[in-house]
Design a protein around this motif. Structure first.
Motif, mmCIF file in Angstrom:
data_model
loop_
_atom_site.group_PDB
_atom_site.id
_atom_site.type_symbol
_atom_site.label_atom_id
_atom_site.label_comp_id
_atom_site.label_asym_id
_atom_site.label_seq_id
_atom_site.Cartn_x
_atom_site.Cartn_y
_atom_site.Cartn_z
ATOM 1 N N PHE A 195 48.311 -4.691 5.168
ATOM 2 C CA PHE A 195 47.319 -5.195 4.215
ATOM 3 C C PHE A 195 45.904 -4.725 4.539
ATOM 4 C CE2 PHE A 195 50.738 -8.412 3.883
ATOM 5 C CZ PHE A 195 50.991 -8.299 2.521
ATOM 6 N N ALA A 196 45.801 -3.536 5.111
ATOM 7 C CA ALA A 196 44.478 -3.006 5.454
ATOM 8 C C ALA A 196 43.519 -2.984 4.265
ATOM 9 C CB ALA A 196 44.618 -1.610 6.064
ATOM 10 N N LEU A 232 42.979 -14.223 -3.731
ATOM 11 C CA LEU A 232 42.741 -14.268 -5.177
ATOM 12 C C LEU A 232 41.557 -13.388 -5.566
ATOM 13 C CD1 LEU A 232 43.271 -18.084 -5.666
ATOM 14 C CD2 LEU A 232 44.650 -16.315 -6.768
ATOM 15 N N ARG A 233 40.486 -13.500 -4.833
ATOM 16 C CA ARG A 233 39.294 -12.686 -5.151
ATOM 17 C C ARG A 233 39.597 -11.197 -4.967
ATOM 18 N NH1 ARG A 233 34.602 -15.600 -5.789
ATOM 19 N NH2 ARG A 233 34.527 -17.704 -4.893
ATOM 20 N N PHE A 234 40.313 -10.858 -3.890
ATOM 21 C CA PHE A 234 40.623 -9.452 -3.678
ATOM 22 C C PHE A 234 41.492 -8.906 -4.806
ATOM 23 C CE2 PHE A 234 43.757 -6.352 -2.124
ATOM 24 C CZ PHE A 234 42.897 -5.281 -1.868
ATOM 25 N N VAL A 235 42.570 -9.601 -5.118
ATOM 26 C CA VAL A 235 43.515 -9.098 -6.122
ATOM 27 C C VAL A 235 42.873 -9.017 -7.501
ATOM 28 C CG1 VAL A 235 45.670 -9.604 -7.343
ATOM 29 C CG2 VAL A 235 45.546 -9.877 -4.856
ATOM 30 N N ARG A 268 40.314 -1.812 -5.700
ATOM 31 C CA ARG A 268 41.288 -1.229 -4.783
ATOM 32 C C ARG A 268 42.642 -1.928 -4.866
ATOM 33 N NH1 ARG A 268 37.389 -1.379 0.409
ATOM 34 N NH2 ARG A 268 36.869 -3.315 -0.675
ATOM 35 N N ALA A 269 42.635 -3.173 -5.281
ATOM 36 C CA ALA A 269 43.893 -3.911 -5.380
ATOM 37 C C ALA A 269 44.818 -3.308 -6.427
ATOM 38 C CB ALA A 269 43.617 -5.380 -5.711
ATOM 39 N N GLN A 270 44.253 -2.753 -7.479
ATOM 40 C CA GLN A 270 45.071 -2.193 -8.547
ATOM 41 C C GLN A 270 45.828 -0.952 -8.086
ATOM 42 O OE1 GLN A 270 43.084 -1.980 -12.369
ATOM 43 N NE2 GLN A 270 41.599 -3.533 -11.750
ATOM 44 N N ASP A 271 45.278 -0.220 -7.130
ATOM 45 C CA ASP A 271 45.988 0.925 -6.567
ATOM 46 C C ASP A 271 46.980 0.485 -5.500
ATOM 47 O OD1 ASP A 271 44.582 2.797 -8.119
ATOM 48 O OD2 ASP A 271 42.928 2.831 -6.670
ATOM 49 N N PHE A 272 46.613 -0.518 -4.742
ATOM 50 C CA PHE A 272 47.427 -0.962 -3.611
ATOM 51 C C PHE A 272 48.672 -1.716 -4.058
ATOM 52 C CE2 PHE A 272 47.990 -4.426 -0.329
ATOM 53 C CZ PHE A 272 48.669 -3.627 0.581
ATOM 54 N N ILE A 273 48.538 -2.600 -5.046
ATOM 55 C CA ILE A 273 49.637 -3.478 -5.468
ATOM 56 C C ILE A 273 50.355 -2.844 -6.650
ATOM 57 C CG2 ILE A 273 50.253 -5.760 -6.341
ATOM 58 C CD1 ILE A 273 47.689 -6.811 -4.987
ATOM 59 N N VAL A 274 51.634 -2.518 -6.459
ATOM 60 C CA VAL A 274 52.446 -1.995 -7.555
ATOM 61 C C VAL A 274 52.679 -3.130 -8.557
ATOM 62 C CG1 VAL A 274 54.655 -0.940 -8.165
ATOM 63 C CG2 VAL A 274 53.531 -0.342 -5.998
ATOM 64 N N ARG A 301 55.836 -4.838 -3.674
ATOM 65 C CA ARG A 301 55.750 -3.391 -3.502
ATOM 66 C C ARG A 301 54.290 -2.974 -3.390
ATOM 67 N NH1 ARG A 301 57.564 -1.170 -8.382
ATOM 68 N NH2 ARG A 301 58.371 0.750 -7.447
ATOM 69 N N PHE A 302 54.016 -2.099 -2.409
ATOM 70 C CA PHE A 302 52.644 -1.682 -2.134
ATOM 71 C C PHE A 302 52.584 -0.152 -2.043
ATOM 72 C CE2 PHE A 302 53.504 -5.755 -0.030
ATOM 73 C CZ PHE A 302 52.607 -6.575 -0.721
#
Length: 260
Positions: free
Chosen positions: A141-142, A153-156, A161-167, A224-225
């Motif tokens: 989760f770097a 919640l704030r990060f996602v 960057r969350a949109q690229d990291f989290i499938v 999935r990440f």
């Protein structure tokens, strides 16, 4: 709603045990009589008829309103868990459920447990902030844990960057909003209200889910990440709630076979 006979018997036994656990009554001579309060005393405290209360203790088929059960809970001086159990037994909804008392000091046992887990694992407080994690979680989760934003919640919802990291980011973000609503039910904590208000103002996706009153339990399952090289890794996630610290969660992820 009519209760089945076995449920009525359990309810009656629960009421009787808690009535008998109240302060002992003494007769005028000073000698102890039966333990606890009389049924008439409990009924009077709860604003109920003595006959109704007696029948309830005896497991008879009596009408059990939400308001009557709430007064009965107060009269028996039930703790919040005991009150919840009373309403579960009666299959009724508490009109004034006790507020969930939150604490924000990291429970020592959770910190110790994270360090003993070999899988990626972290602990979140009631504001969904990562408070401690092990090295495997730090590596996985770097993008989040290294972002400077502890609140998941704030990060996602707010960090691009969350949109690229989290499938499947949009679906996961919407589920998080629904899980958060379920998670804070019964809480009267101002910090929780402030977080919900901030997310409503800052995230259209959160606002849509909030306005639709989507509610979901925080479930495990496939996560999935996407790594920096574009490779996708899959995990089976599980979330454990702390029985001694309301709102705290331990999350761990089991790696799955690499995708072809």
């Amino acid at each position: 709603m009519k209760l089945p006979p076995e449920r009525r018997r359990q309810l009656g036994a629960f009421l009787r045990r808690h009535r008998e656990a109240l302060e002992d009554r003494v007769n005028p001579s000073g000698r102890r009589r039966t333990p606890g309060l009389r049924r008439e005393d409990v009924a009077e405290r709860a604003g109920l008829s003595a006959s109704w209360y007696t029948w309830a203790e005896q497991g008879r088929d009596v009408a059990l309103s939400d308001a009557a059960l709430a007064r009965l809970s107060d009269a028996l001086r039930l703790s919040p868990p005991e009150r919840r159990y009373l309403f579960e037994l009666a299959q009724r909804r508490d009109p004034s459920p006790p507020s969930m008392a939150l604490r924000y000091e990291l429970p020592a046992e959770l910190g110790t447990l994270v360090g003993a887990i070999a899988l990626p694992a972290y602990v979140m407080d009631p504001l969904w902030r990562a408070r401690v994690w092990n090295p495997p979680a730090g590596a996985l989760f770097a993008p989040w844990l290294g972002s400077g934003e502890a609140c998941l919640l704030r990060f996602v919802l707010l960090d691009p960057r969350a949109q690229d990291f989290i499938v499947d980011w949009e679906d996961r973000a919407r589920r998080l909003a629904a899980e958060f609503r379920s998670d804070i039910a019964g809480s009267a904590d101002p910090a929780i209200d402030a977080l919900a208000s901030d997310l409503n103002a800052a995230s259209a996706l959160f606002r849509q889910a909030w306005d639709r009153q989507l509610v979901l339990d925080r479930e495990g399952g496939l996560r999935r990440f996407r790594g920096p090289d574009g490779a996708i890794s899959s995990y089976r996630q599980a979330t454990l709630s702390s029985p001694v610290a309301p709102g705290w969660k331990l999350v761990y992820l089991e790696p799955l076979a690499a995708e072809g």
